[in-house]
Design a protein around this motif. Structure first.
Motif, PDB file in Angstrom:
ATOM      1  N   ASN A 199       0.800  -1.137   0.031  1.00  0.00           N
ATOM      2  CA  ASN A 199       0.017   0.096  -0.004  1.00  0.00           C
ATOM      3  C   ASN A 199       1.052   1.276   0.064  1.00  0.00           C
ATOM      4  OD1 ASN A 199      -2.512   1.035  -0.170  1.00  0.00           O
ATOM      5  ND2 ASN A 199      -2.459   1.628   2.075  1.00  0.00           N
ATOM      6  N   PHE A 216      -6.042   8.481  -4.447  1.00  0.00           N
ATOM      7  CA  PHE A 216      -6.750   8.676  -2.913  1.00  0.00           C
ATOM      8  C   PHE A 216      -4.967   8.835  -2.088  1.00  0.00           C
ATOM      9  CE2 PHE A 216     -10.261   6.669  -4.925  1.00  0.00           C
ATOM     10  CZ  PHE A 216     -11.270   7.397  -3.792  1.00  0.00           C
ATOM     11  N   ASP A 231      -2.313   7.560   0.632  1.00  0.00           N
ATOM     12  CA  ASP A 231      -1.897   6.149   0.896  1.00  0.00           C
ATOM     13  C   ASP A 231      -2.543   5.769   2.197  1.00  0.00           C
ATOM     14  OD1 ASP A 231      -0.372   4.048   0.694  1.00  0.00           O
ATOM     15  OD2 ASP A 231       1.060   4.698   2.008  1.00  0.00           O
ATOM     16  N   VAL A 273      -5.766   6.213   4.656  1.00  0.00           N
ATOM     17  CA  VAL A 273      -7.136   6.802   4.420  1.00  0.00           C
ATOM     18  C   VAL A 273      -7.618   6.904   5.883  1.00  0.00           C
ATOM     19  CG1 VAL A 273      -7.538   6.078   2.145  1.00  0.00           C
ATOM     20  CG2 VAL A 273      -7.741   4.431   3.970  1.00  0.00           C
ATOM     21  N   ARG A 285      -4.390   1.836   5.873  1.00  0.00           N
ATOM     22  CA  ARG A 285      -3.887   1.989   4.440  1.00  0.00           C
ATOM     23  C   ARG A 285      -4.770   1.682   3.348  1.00  0.00           C
ATOM     24  NH1 ARG A 285       1.605   2.020   4.096  1.00  0.00           N
ATOM     25  NH2 ARG A 285       2.893   1.692   5.849  1.00  0.00           N
ATOM     26  N   ARG A 286      -4.521   2.144   2.228  1.00  0.00           N
ATOM     27  CA  ARG A 286      -5.499   2.134   1.189  1.00  0.00           C
ATOM     28  C   ARG A 286      -5.448   0.774   0.701  1.00  0.00           C
ATOM     29  NH1 ARG A 286      -4.908   2.326  -4.371  1.00  0.00           N
ATOM     30  NH2 ARG A 286      -6.788   2.893  -5.638  1.00  0.00           N
ATOM     31  N   CYS A 287      -4.449   0.102   0.725  1.00  0.00           N
ATOM     32  CA  CYS A 287      -4.412  -1.011  -0.015  1.00  0.00           C
ATOM     33  C   CYS A 287      -5.121  -2.145   0.979  1.00  0.00           C
ATOM     34  CB  CYS A 287      -2.937  -1.606  -0.030  1.00  0.00           C
ATOM     35  SG  CYS A 287      -2.204  -2.272   1.440  1.00  0.00           S
ATOM     36  N   PHE A 309     -12.797   2.834  -3.562  1.00  0.00           N
ATOM     37  CA  PHE A 309     -11.586   3.401  -3.743  1.00  0.00           C
ATOM     38  C   PHE A 309     -10.612   3.221  -4.808  1.00  0.00           C
ATOM     39  CE2 PHE A 309     -12.666   3.659   0.769  1.00  0.00           C
ATOM     40  CZ  PHE A 309     -12.258   4.830   1.282  1.00  0.00           C
ATOM     41  N   THR A 310     -11.197   2.657  -5.989  1.00  0.00           N
ATOM     42  CA  THR A 310     -10.482   2.327  -7.012  1.00  0.00           C
ATOM     43  C   THR A 310     -11.500   2.837  -8.299  1.00  0.00           C
ATOM     44  OG1 THR A 310     -11.357   0.025  -7.412  1.00  0.00           O
ATOM     45  CG2 THR A 310      -9.322   0.153  -6.323  1.00  0.00           C
TER      46      THR A 310
END
Length: 325
Positions: free
Chosen positions: A12, A32, A34, A36, A48-50, A64-65
């Motif tokens: 992420n 976005f 990194d 959130v 994390r965004r990942c 978020f994608t």
């Protein structure tokens, strides 16, 4: 430190080296962050965004994608807002981190968590939550049952329960009456009642104590001639055994400050969803409790009012102890 990790290319962290930055920015015009911040029903989560996009085709993955940051709802502080159960979302977030389902013992919100998983479109989590629960270690009479809605409940198996392989001399086609009683579902109709932590073996309700308390404030003029102006009861707290509190107050009991408390443990962190003492007294009376003690403490302070006089502001905390013998 989390921001520093992202610069080293950890998960992420935005991908690989700097060479891929231009291509990713062309594919995602408005990236976005990194890290959130999520406001889920008033509860704030930072991740994390990942993590939130770890399950493809889920609701959070699409948010978020497939959408731009400006298209998502935000709260007054700029955090992404989701109008869902903020306390159950921590289990959703734990699942998204490593795709493992780990719930605490005596978890009573299984059916509600399954509903949240359906909303966030996590089919594997829905499947795991809907699977039958494996009995835990310990003697059979201490194992917890499962409500017909699929959530872990407070039912306990009777003391006479025996596993099929443990029964000697019983034929395969004729299970013992004790086993038949314990194995029937609550929706089966003819099954006998299962015991709860607030019941004894003969079906009678267990004895115990419940203490409710409230903090109130009121003002009295300095000359004590005017009537007292009672302000409000901010919150009615509940102290006692978890199973007794749930039996008496049911859905009106707010367990958010101590959600995973086992039924045989004690708590002082519950409070009621209403502010009427008489309503609490009625529920206790209907459950066979009667008041055995009451105590109150208070403090006094002076405050200047608009007419240049000083009023006394009293703040008190009162507790009522109820008993069921």
């Amino acid at each position: 430190m989390a921001l520093a990790d992202s610069t080293r290319g950890l998960p992420n962290g935005g991908g690989g080296g700097g060479g891929s930055g231009s291509s990713s920015s062309s594919a995602e015009p408005a990236l976005f962050p990194d890290i959130v911040e999520l406001n889920v029903g008033g509860q704030v989560y930072v991740t994390r965004r990942c993590t939130v996009v770890s399950v493809p085709d889920s609701l959070l993955w699409r948010m978020f994608t497939q959408q731009q940051p400006q298209e998502l709802a935000r709260d007054s502080k700029g955090r992404f807002f989701l109008d869902r159960d903020g306390f159950l979302f921590r289990y959703i977030l734990d699942y998204l981190r490593d795709l493992q389902l780990v719930l605490p013992d005596y978890f009573p919100e299984r059916s509600r968590l399954q509903r949240e998983a359906e909303y966030f479109e996590l089919p594997e989590l829905v499947r795991r939550l809907g699977a039958p629960q494996q009995p835990g270690p310990g003697p059979p009479h201490s194992r917890r049952g499962v409500h017909k809605e699929g959530s872990l409940g407070d039912e306990l198996l009777p003391l006479g329960y025996a596993e099929p392989e443990q029964q000697e001399g019983a034929s395969a086609g004729a299970p013992s009456p004790t086993l038949e009683l314990a194995s029937r579902s609550p929706s089966g109709g003819a099954a006998g009642p299962l015991l709860t932590p607030s019941q004894s073996l003969d079906g009678s309700r267990r004895s115990g104590y419940i203490t409710i308390g409230y903090r109130g404030s009121y003002t009295i003029g300095r000359d004590a001639q005017a009537d007292a102006k009672f302000r409000r009861v901010a919150r009615i707290t509940v102290c006692g055994k978890t199973s007794l509190a749930k039996e008496v107050f049911g859905d009106t009991l707010n367990e958010s400050r101590d959600p995973d408390r086992p039924p045989e443990r004690y708590t002082s962190r519950y409070y009621l969803k209403f502010n009427f003492l008489e309503q609490a007294f009625d529920k206790l009376s209907e459950s066979g409790f009667h008041m055995v003690a009451c105590s109150s403490t208070g403090t006094c302070a002076f405050a200047s009012s608009t007419d240049q006089s000083e009023d006394k502001i009293w703040t008190s905390y009162t507790e009522y102890v109820f008993c069921r013998e």
